[in-house]
Motif scaffolding. Structure first.
Motif, PDB file in Angstrom:
ATOM      1  N   LEU A 104      -2.095  10.495   8.078  1.00  0.00           N
ATOM      2  CA  LEU A 104      -2.415  12.212   7.816  1.00  0.00           C
ATOM      3  C   LEU A 104      -1.244  12.843   7.248  1.00  0.00           C
ATOM      4  CD1 LEU A 104      -4.417  14.374   8.321  1.00  0.00           C
ATOM      5  CD2 LEU A 104      -3.461  14.458  10.582  1.00  0.00           C
ATOM      6  N   LEU A 105      -1.402  13.403   6.195  1.00  0.00           N
ATOM      7  CA  LEU A 105      -0.117  14.131   5.331  1.00  0.00           C
ATOM      8  C   LEU A 105      -0.708  15.520   5.584  1.00  0.00           C
ATOM      9  CD1 LEU A 105       0.813  12.064   2.376  1.00  0.00           C
ATOM     10  CD2 LEU A 105       1.755  11.952   4.566  1.00  0.00           C
ATOM     11  N   GLU A 106       0.304  16.250   6.275  1.00  0.00           N
ATOM     12  CA  GLU A 106      -0.002  17.794   6.640  1.00  0.00           C
ATOM     13  C   GLU A 106       0.587  18.764   5.581  1.00  0.00           C
ATOM     14  OE1 GLU A 106       0.669  18.527  10.788  1.00  0.00           O
ATOM     15  OE2 GLU A 106      -0.513  16.761  11.432  1.00  0.00           O
ATOM     16  N   GLY A 107      -0.210  19.427   4.848  1.00  0.00           N
ATOM     17  CA  GLY A 107       0.377  20.531   4.037  1.00  0.00           C
ATOM     18  C   GLY A 107      -0.749  20.628   2.649  1.00  0.00           C
ATOM     19  N   ASP A 108      -0.252  21.479   1.859  1.00  0.00           N
ATOM     20  CA  ASP A 108      -1.106  21.828   0.686  1.00  0.00           C
ATOM     21  C   ASP A 108      -1.022  20.633  -0.264  1.00  0.00           C
ATOM     22  OD1 ASP A 108      -1.965  22.978  -1.524  1.00  0.00           O
ATOM     23  OD2 ASP A 108      -1.600  24.789  -0.927  1.00  0.00           O
ATOM     24  N   ALA A 109      -2.050  20.053  -0.651  1.00  0.00           N
ATOM     25  CA  ALA A 109      -2.125  18.923  -1.450  1.00  0.00           C
ATOM     26  C   ALA A 109      -1.456  19.283  -2.575  1.00  0.00           C
ATOM     27  CB  ALA A 109      -3.197  18.486  -1.809  1.00  0.00           C
ATOM     28  N   LEU A 110      -1.232  20.286  -3.273  1.00  0.00           N
ATOM     29  CA  LEU A 110      -0.510  20.714  -4.420  1.00  0.00           C
ATOM     30  C   LEU A 110       0.930  20.515  -4.317  1.00  0.00           C
ATOM     31  CD1 LEU A 110      -2.081  24.091  -5.652  1.00  0.00           C
ATOM     32  CD2 LEU A 110      -2.058  21.893  -6.745  1.00  0.00           C
ATOM     33  N   GLU A 111       1.451  20.647  -2.948  1.00  0.00           N
ATOM     34  CA  GLU A 111       2.758  20.307  -2.554  1.00  0.00           C
ATOM     35  C   GLU A 111       3.109  18.857  -2.599  1.00  0.00           C
ATOM     36  OE1 GLU A 111       4.508  22.863   0.119  1.00  0.00           O
ATOM     37  OE2 GLU A 111       3.809  24.669  -1.159  1.00  0.00           O
ATOM     38  N   VAL A 112       2.004  18.239  -1.428  1.00  0.00           N
ATOM     39  CA  VAL A 112       2.076  16.979  -0.931  1.00  0.00           C
ATOM     40  C   VAL A 112       1.999  15.872  -1.927  1.00  0.00           C
ATOM     41  CG1 VAL A 112       0.980  15.312   0.649  1.00  0.00           C
ATOM     42  CG2 VAL A 112       1.211  17.811   1.177  1.00  0.00           C
ATOM     43  N   LEU A 113       1.217  16.095  -2.923  1.00  0.00           N
ATOM     44  CA  LEU A 113       0.956  14.955  -4.032  1.00  0.00           C
ATOM     45  C   LEU A 113       1.963  14.884  -4.804  1.00  0.00           C
ATOM     46  CD1 LEU A 113      -2.806  15.769  -5.104  1.00  0.00           C
ATOM     47  CD2 LEU A 113      -2.102  14.516  -3.445  1.00  0.00           C
ATOM     48  N   GLY A 114       2.646  16.029  -5.144  1.00  0.00           N
ATOM     49  CA  GLY A 114       3.806  15.858  -6.109  1.00  0.00           C
ATOM     50  C   GLY A 114       5.113  15.107  -5.405  1.00  0.00           C
ATOM     51  N   LYS A 115       5.074  14.997  -3.954  1.00  0.00           N
ATOM     52  CA  LYS A 115       5.912  14.199  -3.352  1.00  0.00           C
ATOM     53  C   LYS A 115       5.589  12.510  -3.079  1.00  0.00           C
ATOM     54  CE  LYS A 115       7.431  18.168  -0.714  1.00  0.00           C
ATOM     55  NZ  LYS A 115       6.938  18.990   0.600  1.00  0.00           N
ATOM     56  N   LEU A 116       4.445  12.372  -3.620  1.00  0.00           N
ATOM     57  CA  LEU A 116       3.898  11.008  -3.548  1.00  0.00           C
ATOM     58  C   LEU A 116       4.505  10.135  -4.516  1.00  0.00           C
ATOM     59  CD1 LEU A 116       0.265  11.331  -2.001  1.00  0.00           C
ATOM     60  CD2 LEU A 116       2.619  11.001  -0.753  1.00  0.00           C
ATOM     61  N   ASP A 117       4.699   9.122  -4.411  1.00  0.00           N
ATOM     62  CA  ASP A 117       5.044   7.998  -5.492  1.00  0.00           C
ATOM     63  C   ASP A 117       4.014   6.876  -5.030  1.00  0.00           C
ATOM     64  OD1 ASP A 117       6.586   7.122  -3.852  1.00  0.00           O
ATOM     65  OD2 ASP A 117       8.403   7.703  -4.887  1.00  0.00           O
ATOM     66  N   GLY A 118       4.253   5.820  -5.983  1.00  0.00           N
ATOM     67  CA  GLY A 118       3.338   4.684  -5.893  1.00  0.00           C
ATOM     68  C   GLY A 118       2.130   5.067  -6.334  1.00  0.00           C
ATOM     69  N   THR A 119       1.106   4.250  -6.191  1.00  0.00           N
ATOM     70  CA  THR A 119      -0.167   4.071  -6.783  1.00  0.00           C
ATOM     71  C   THR A 119      -1.288   3.738  -5.726  1.00  0.00           C
ATOM     72  OG1 THR A 119      -0.369   2.007  -7.798  1.00  0.00           O
ATOM     73  CG2 THR A 119       0.535   4.017  -9.255  1.00  0.00           C
ATOM     74  N   TYR A 120      -2.276   4.415  -5.910  1.00  0.00           N
ATOM     75  CA  TYR A 120      -3.424   4.144  -5.120  1.00  0.00           C
ATOM     76  C   TYR A 120      -4.787   3.747  -5.914  1.00  0.00           C
ATOM     77  CZ  TYR A 120      -0.934   7.107  -1.756  1.00  0.00           C
ATOM     78  OH  TYR A 120       0.107   7.501  -1.053  1.00  0.00           O
ATOM     79  N   ASP A 121      -5.636   2.752  -5.302  1.00  0.00           N
ATOM     80  CA  ASP A 121      -6.514   2.018  -5.805  1.00  0.00           C
ATOM     81  C   ASP A 121      -7.685   2.901  -5.672  1.00  0.00           C
ATOM     82  OD1 ASP A 121      -5.061  -0.259  -6.176  1.00  0.00           O
ATOM     83  OD2 ASP A 121      -5.569  -0.838  -4.231  1.00  0.00           O
ATOM     84  N   LEU A 122      -7.846   3.710  -4.948  1.00  0.00           N
ATOM     85  CA  LEU A 122      -9.051   4.304  -4.914  1.00  0.00           C
ATOM     86  C   LEU A 122      -8.471   6.036  -4.328  1.00  0.00           C
ATOM     87  CD1 LEU A 122     -12.350   5.158  -4.919  1.00  0.00           C
ATOM     88  CD2 LEU A 122     -12.016   4.875  -2.502  1.00  0.00           C
ATOM     89  N   ILE A 123      -8.920   7.147  -5.218  1.00  0.00           N
ATOM     90  CA  ILE A 123      -8.589   8.564  -4.777  1.00  0.00           C
ATOM     91  C   ILE A 123      -9.828   9.255  -4.538  1.00  0.00           C
ATOM     92  CG2 ILE A 123      -7.407  10.659  -5.478  1.00  0.00           C
ATOM     93  CD1 ILE A 123      -5.299   9.203  -7.115  1.00  0.00           C
ATOM     94  N   PHE A 124     -10.144   9.795  -3.125  1.00  0.00           N
ATOM     95  CA  PHE A 124     -11.269  10.382  -3.069  1.00  0.00           C
ATOM     96  C   PHE A 124     -10.698  12.019  -3.052  1.00  0.00           C
ATOM     97  CE2 PHE A 124     -14.397  11.853   0.603  1.00  0.00           C
ATOM     98  CZ  PHE A 124     -15.229  12.001  -0.269  1.00  0.00           C
ATOM     99  N   LEU A 125     -11.278  12.825  -3.855  1.00  0.00           N
ATOM    100  CA  LEU A 125     -11.000  14.255  -4.082  1.00  0.00           C
ATOM    101  C   LEU A 125     -11.936  15.006  -3.576  1.00  0.00           C
ATOM    102  CD1 LEU A 125      -9.261  16.577  -5.092  1.00  0.00           C
ATOM    103  CD2 LEU A 125     -10.082  16.053  -7.293  1.00  0.00           C
ATOM    104  N   ASP A 126     -11.874  15.563  -2.322  1.00  0.00           N
ATOM    105  CA  ASP A 126     -12.692  16.352  -1.702  1.00  0.00           C
ATOM    106  C   ASP A 126     -12.216  17.332  -1.005  1.00  0.00           C
ATOM    107  OD1 ASP A 126     -15.293  16.799  -0.575  1.00  0.00           O
ATOM    108  OD2 ASP A 126     -14.892  15.599   1.102  1.00  0.00           O
TER     109      ASP A 126
END
Ligand SMILES: C[S@@+](CC[C@H](N)C(=O)[O-])C[C@H]1O[C@@H](n2cnc3c(N)ncnc32)[C@H](O)[C@@H]1O
Length: 208
Positions: A104-126
């Motif tokens: 569980l990553l806590e915070g605004d996705a606009l900031e949290v996503l920017g800090k992620l790297d690597g890739t995901y096979d499935l993204i569920f945007l909800d």
């Protein structure tokens, strides 16, 4: 409701049961007016997971963890990361996800996503529908080649099909933003998107 109640009811009669602890959470969420994915969307996700077997899943919009736990119940071997920013939801999500192995990553996705790297096979945007366009650059970056992005609630109860003047003034911004988002999704080279009237409308995007 995009599809009429008769058809939705019939489809629900074909749906699979969910584990008892998830059923309890579904009932609780409905009583507490927590927005969670609709039953027909559950079936759609179940199919995608079992067919695609994504190893890594990123969910944007945890709420109280219902959909993340559902995905975990279908595909326990997948590594699931989910993002939520609202404290009231996080309080429940922390409890519900404890011990599940879901990150569980806590915070605004606009900031949290920017800090992620690597890739995901499935993204569920909800998450917040009006922000989907803002999430898109990071979603494209984080989606593995060959991966799928599933975006929920894109048909805005069918009002997406109306002209801007046909929707309430207060809904015009979200209507315009969702139309821009769907246009970009369906017109970006290297991505293939199909929009299906499941739940409140789902866009399924494949990164070539
Ligand atoms: C429709 S609910 C998610 C439901 C959940 N996926 C389920 O089916 O169980 C959307 C959630 O996204 C969260 N959200 C909205 N905008 C967000 C943002 N920018 N960053 C993180 N979470 C956000 C909201 O607080 C809300 O809990």
């Amino acid at each position: 409701m995009i599809v009429n109640e008769l058809v939705t009811g019939y489809l629900a009669s074909l749906a699979h049961d969910i584990p008892p602890e998830l059923e309890k959470l579904r009932v609780w969420a409905r009583e507490e007016h927590v927005p969670i994915i609709r039953d027909d969307m559950l079936e759609f996700i179940r199919f995608l997971l079992l067919k695609e077997k994504p190893k890594t899943i990123l969910e944007i919009g945890t709420a109280v963890g219902f959909s993340a736990l559902f995905m975990h119940s279908v595909l326990p071997e997948a590594q699931i990361t989910t993002v939520e920013k609202v404290e009231m939801r996080l309080r429940e999500a922390r409890k519900n996800l404890a011990g599940s192995g879901i990150e569980l990553l806590e915070g605004d996705a606009l900031e949290v996503l920017g800090k992620l790297d690597g890739t995901y096979d499935l993204i569920f945007l909800d998450a917040a529908k009006g922000q989907y366009g803002n999430f898109l650059p990071d979603c494209k970056r984080l989606l593995a080649p060959g991966g799928l992005m599933l975006t929920d609630n894109v048909l805005l109860e069918g009002s997406i099909a109306k002209s801007r003047f046909g929707v309430e003034r207060r809904d015009r911004t979200i209507h315009e933003r969702m139309r821009e988002f769907l246009h970009e999704l369906t017109h970006t080279d290297g991505y293939v998107t199909v929009i299906v009237p499941v739940g409140d409308g789902a866009a399924l995007t494949y990164k070539q």
